[in-house]
Design a protein around this motif. Sequence first.
Motif, PDB file in Angstrom:
ATOM      1  N   LYS A 346       1.533   4.692   8.762  1.00  0.00           N
ATOM      2  CA  LYS A 346       1.792   6.288   8.445  1.00  0.00           C
ATOM      3  C   LYS A 346       0.365   7.007   8.617  1.00  0.00           C
ATOM      4  N   CYS A 347      -0.569   6.436   8.169  1.00  0.00           N
ATOM      5  CA  CYS A 347      -1.846   7.264   8.376  1.00  0.00           C
ATOM      6  C   CYS A 347      -2.317   7.367   9.942  1.00  0.00           C
ATOM      7  N   ASP A 348      -1.948   6.464  10.596  1.00  0.00           N
ATOM      8  CA  ASP A 348      -2.280   6.618  12.070  1.00  0.00           C
ATOM      9  C   ASP A 348      -1.361   7.780  12.659  1.00  0.00           C
ATOM     10  N   GLN A 349       0.135   7.683  12.328  1.00  0.00           N
ATOM     11  CA  GLN A 349       0.858   8.984  12.639  1.00  0.00           C
ATOM     12  C   GLN A 349       0.061  10.355  12.214  1.00  0.00           C
ATOM     13  N   TRP A 350      -0.450  10.189  10.982  1.00  0.00           N
ATOM     14  CA  TRP A 350      -1.031  11.447  10.511  1.00  0.00           C
ATOM     15  C   TRP A 350      -2.099  11.852  11.346  1.00  0.00           C
ATOM     16  N   ASN A 351      -2.998  10.935  11.649  1.00  0.00           N
ATOM     17  CA  ASN A 351      -4.117  11.157  12.527  1.00  0.00           C
ATOM     18  C   ASN A 351      -3.731  11.795  14.016  1.00  0.00           C
ATOM     19  N   SER A 352      -2.593  11.186  14.287  1.00  0.00           N
ATOM     20  CA  SER A 352      -2.156  11.661  15.814  1.00  0.00           C
ATOM     21  C   SER A 352      -1.677  12.891  15.875  1.00  0.00           C
ATOM     22  N   GLN A 353      -1.247  13.743  14.889  1.00  0.00           N
ATOM     23  CA  GLN A 353      -0.575  15.152  14.637  1.00  0.00           C
ATOM     24  C   GLN A 353      -1.484  16.163  14.946  1.00  0.00           C
ATOM     25  N   ASP A 354      -2.864  15.761  14.668  1.00  0.00           N
ATOM     26  CA  ASP A 354      -3.807  17.059  15.018  1.00  0.00           C
ATOM     27  C   ASP A 354      -5.022  16.721  15.733  1.00  0.00           C
ATOM     28  N   VAL A 355      -4.841  17.621  16.947  1.00  0.00           N
ATOM     29  CA  VAL A 355      -5.865  17.629  17.774  1.00  0.00           C
ATOM     30  C   VAL A 355      -7.411  17.593  17.542  1.00  0.00           C
ATOM     31  N   ASP A 356      -7.592  18.130  16.213  1.00  0.00           N
ATOM     32  CA  ASP A 356      -8.835  18.114  15.411  1.00  0.00           C
ATOM     33  C   ASP A 356      -9.183  17.034  14.667  1.00  0.00           C
ATOM     34  N   ALA A 357      -8.060  15.918  14.816  1.00  0.00           N
ATOM     35  CA  ALA A 357      -8.299  14.542  14.148  1.00  0.00           C
ATOM     36  C   ALA A 357      -8.849  14.801  12.753  1.00  0.00           C
ATOM     37  N   LYS A 358      -8.320  15.617  11.732  1.00  0.00           N
ATOM     38  CA  LYS A 358      -9.123  15.734  10.385  1.00  0.00           C
ATOM     39  C   LYS A 358      -8.935  14.701   9.652  1.00  0.00           C
ATOM     40  N   ILE A 359      -7.951  13.530   9.923  1.00  0.00           N
ATOM     41  CA  ILE A 359      -7.675  12.264   9.241  1.00  0.00           C
ATOM     42  C   ILE A 359      -8.182  11.130  10.047  1.00  0.00           C
ATOM     43  N   GLU A 360      -9.205  10.310   9.518  1.00  0.00           N
ATOM     44  CA  GLU A 360      -9.375   9.170  10.234  1.00  0.00           C
ATOM     45  C   GLU A 360      -9.003   8.027   9.493  1.00  0.00           C
ATOM     46  N   CYS A 361      -8.655   6.783   9.708  1.00  0.00           N
ATOM     47  CA  CYS A 361      -7.860   6.051   9.038  1.00  0.00           C
ATOM     48  C   CYS A 361      -8.722   4.612   8.940  1.00  0.00           C
ATOM     49  N   GLN A 362      -8.796   4.187   7.668  1.00  0.00           N
ATOM     50  CA  GLN A 362      -9.572   3.089   7.439  1.00  0.00           C
ATOM     51  C   GLN A 362      -8.458   2.110   6.668  1.00  0.00           C
ATOM     52  N   GLN A 363      -8.088   0.795   6.906  1.00  0.00           N
ATOM     53  CA  GLN A 363      -7.399  -0.163   6.228  1.00  0.00           C
ATOM     54  C   GLN A 363      -8.038  -0.956   5.323  1.00  0.00           C
ATOM     55  N   GLY A 364      -7.343  -1.153   3.855  1.00  0.00           N
ATOM     56  CA  GLY A 364      -7.918  -1.690   2.890  1.00  0.00           C
ATOM     57  C   GLY A 364      -6.983  -2.825   2.606  1.00  0.00           C
ATOM     58  N   ARG A 365      -7.512  -4.120   1.919  1.00  0.00           N
ATOM     59  CA  ARG A 365      -6.426  -5.229   1.443  1.00  0.00           C
ATOM     60  C   ARG A 365      -5.900  -4.569   0.286  1.00  0.00           C
ATOM     61  N   SER A 366      -6.412  -3.885  -0.443  1.00  0.00           N
ATOM     62  CA  SER A 366      -5.862  -3.364  -1.737  1.00  0.00           C
ATOM     63  C   SER A 366      -6.403  -2.295  -2.141  1.00  0.00           C
ATOM     64  N   VAL A 367      -5.907  -1.798  -3.253  1.00  0.00           N
ATOM     65  CA  VAL A 367      -6.425  -0.387  -3.942  1.00  0.00           C
ATOM     66  C   VAL A 367      -8.130  -0.809  -4.311  1.00  0.00           C
ATOM     67  N   GLU A 368      -7.944  -1.898  -4.765  1.00  0.00           N
ATOM     68  CA  GLU A 368      -9.717  -2.094  -5.376  1.00  0.00           C
ATOM     69  C   GLU A 368     -10.464  -2.274  -4.145  1.00  0.00           C
ATOM     70  N   ASP A 369      -9.972  -2.885  -3.096  1.00  0.00           N
ATOM     71  CA  ASP A 369     -10.815  -2.716  -1.732  1.00  0.00           C
ATOM     72  C   ASP A 369     -11.125  -1.437  -1.241  1.00  0.00           C
ATOM     73  N   CYS A 370     -10.251  -0.508  -1.205  1.00  0.00           N
ATOM     74  CA  CYS A 370     -10.098   0.631  -0.974  1.00  0.00           C
ATOM     75  C   CYS A 370     -11.403   1.538  -1.650  1.00  0.00           C
ATOM     76  N   LEU A 371     -11.359   1.220  -3.116  1.00  0.00           N
ATOM     77  CA  LEU A 371     -12.310   1.696  -3.824  1.00  0.00           C
ATOM     78  C   LEU A 371     -13.770   1.545  -3.457  1.00  0.00           C
ATOM     79  N   LYS A 372     -13.698   0.150  -3.479  1.00  0.00           N
ATOM     80  CA  LYS A 372     -15.246  -0.228  -2.921  1.00  0.00           C
ATOM     81  C   LYS A 372     -15.534   0.322  -1.572  1.00  0.00           C
ATOM     82  N   LYS A 373     -14.832   0.642  -0.690  1.00  0.00           N
ATOM     83  CA  LYS A 373     -15.130   1.273   0.540  1.00  0.00           C
ATOM     84  C   LYS A 373     -15.521   2.800   0.409  1.00  0.00           C
ATOM     85  N   ILE A 374     -14.941   3.437  -0.485  1.00  0.00           N
ATOM     86  CA  ILE A 374     -15.181   4.707  -0.997  1.00  0.00           C
ATOM     87  C   ILE A 374     -16.601   4.707  -1.490  1.00  0.00           C
TER      88      ILE A 374
END
Length: 666
Positions: A346-374
């Motif tokens: 879904k995030c990749d679909q979001w990214n592909s909508q906008d020519v300005d590419a306002k959203i770049e997608c990164q994948q995390g294994r879990s919410v906790e993994d995402c928080l560490k990335k943040i």
Amino acid sequence: MVTRISATFLVGISAAFIVKEPPVKWCLKSAKEKKKCDDLAAKAEAKFACVLRSGTDECITAIKEGQADAITLDGGDIYKAGLKNYDLHPIIAEDYGKETCYYAVAVVKKTSSFGLHELKGKKTCHTGLNKSAGWNIPIGKLVSKGYIAWKGQEDVPLEKVVSEFFSASCVPGATPGSNLCKLCKGDCSRSHNEPYYDYSGAFQCLKDDAGEVAFVKHLTVPSSEKADYELLCEDGSRKSIDDYKTCHLSRVPAHAVVSRKDVELADNIWESLQHTGDFKLFSSEAYEGKDLMFKDSTVQLVRVPNITDSFLYLGAEYMSTIRSLKKEVKTNSIRWCAVGHAETVKCDQWNSQDVDAKIECQQGRSVEDCLKKIMVCKVGRGYDGCHWRAAVMMCRSLLTETAASYFAVAVVKKGSGLTWTTLRGKKSCHTGLDRTAGWNIPMGLLHNNSKECDFSKYFSQSCAPGADPESSLCALCVGDGNQINDPVYKCKPRAEEQFYGYAGAFRCLVKGGGDVAFIKHTTVQENSDGNGDSWAKDVRSTDYELLCPSDVTAPLSDFKSCHLAEVPAHVVVTRPERRKHVVSILKDQQIKYGPSSSDNFKMFQSEEGKNLLFKDSTKCLQETLSSFQDFLREKYVQAIKSLRECASSVPELEQACTFHSCQQKS
């Protein structure tokens, strides 16, 4: 014939198979440190071996390559050691007396008369380049306040700007022969070969009148000399050395022992340090030095939670200072962390909508993994585990009249005969371990009544995605329904587990044998009476009811009077310094792809699953400016406090990000 083996032979065999832990190879940066380590190794029955290198960077490399195992580093070096090319982790923290933090301060002689805002043209003493109290904190503070004008590395190197701001300095580790090494007494290296290196060296630089201000920590000035020195405060005033709690530049995480990411090695290092006999680990007096191997002000050592990496250890505030000194190039986009494959699609679909590419997608294994990335460099979705005070925008639900909140409820099949007080021994369905409506609220309330901390004993079977797959808390989980993949996805806190999330927990009640589902008040209506995925096509909302804490049941429509708690809506989180940027982009994105948009892509709809990136019931995002306590609401806070009385109920990530006293803010 009976074969007999002598007792002596048996002892010999046993001794031969005793596996001894290899000695801990400690990395040292000077001959004095090496002598102290050698003495420790002799005293500690070969539990230690000593490896000499020329400086901190060389030790970090030696540990990465396995030539050494451990070294004690300050925050700036912990940051460097944690980068991908080294990937070392803090495993043990120094404790300076009931806390694993210290104060970074600016020390001057009482006979001088300038303030913090009058440092231009002064002579300065620093513990070392890129070290916390001696460089990162004071230089970061001077840059952020505009005293040092700097546009970024692409314009001019920071060292050059600093060297022009001060008349002369000693910054061990800077380029030899430069203005930043002008006051140094030795080779200007970041090692004890430079007499003005580290805390004691920077203070000696001030004491010798080589410099006019020393950037050190609050414990550096000896008690017998405090009367001759003062601290520079941020407001331009001065205070006594003992007033460091109200006059400092920042609070900083303590120095820590770092090593490779290896739990067995970390255990060996910890155990070895616990058995050093009467050897004085925290004293350097016998070696005519200061702070050798450990800081002399250390009172004891404290084990760091296993999940902790360098960036979690340092915390959001310190990481923000690091980033300000690097002046990273800011893009017009935000990097969004998606949990699992379905969200990433879904995030990749979001990214592909906008020519300005306002959203770049990164994948995390879990919410906790995402928080560490943040924490390191990215932004992501909401979570309530750590008090980071980084909330950006709340999701407003379509189906509640109360803005930016929802009701956590307990749902059962109508006529089940169950009440709130008869749930013990039953089968339970949860949105996920440590999730708000599905775990924190109900388990907090149940613990408040029963004081039972082992919830695998409270319920006979459960599905609580994120729990131990082998425990009864995962017994009802089914994975993605494909027997080949079941071991991969079963009880994982991600969309591939069919019983994960709100819809998943309700599905567990409907199809999976559960007796009660802990969900939010809109979940049943969203998955019944013709709504929801194919599994819900025959589900009727009238077949279900609410359990009230008052021990009665009520229709689903009575959620305002029969609920476990009213809690805040899910929230987008980011780092504090990126807040304005993220808010701006998300406001623009929801205009383009929100419910009123004519675009094919919708932010708040999920085609290949449920509640991907945002809850499907979201109407819009609104910025929140409330305090942390107000945002979470009283019942939620009380439930969490009760639940946290159980040590086993404190998530590893929360343990890591609240490890230091200086991280625990209201």
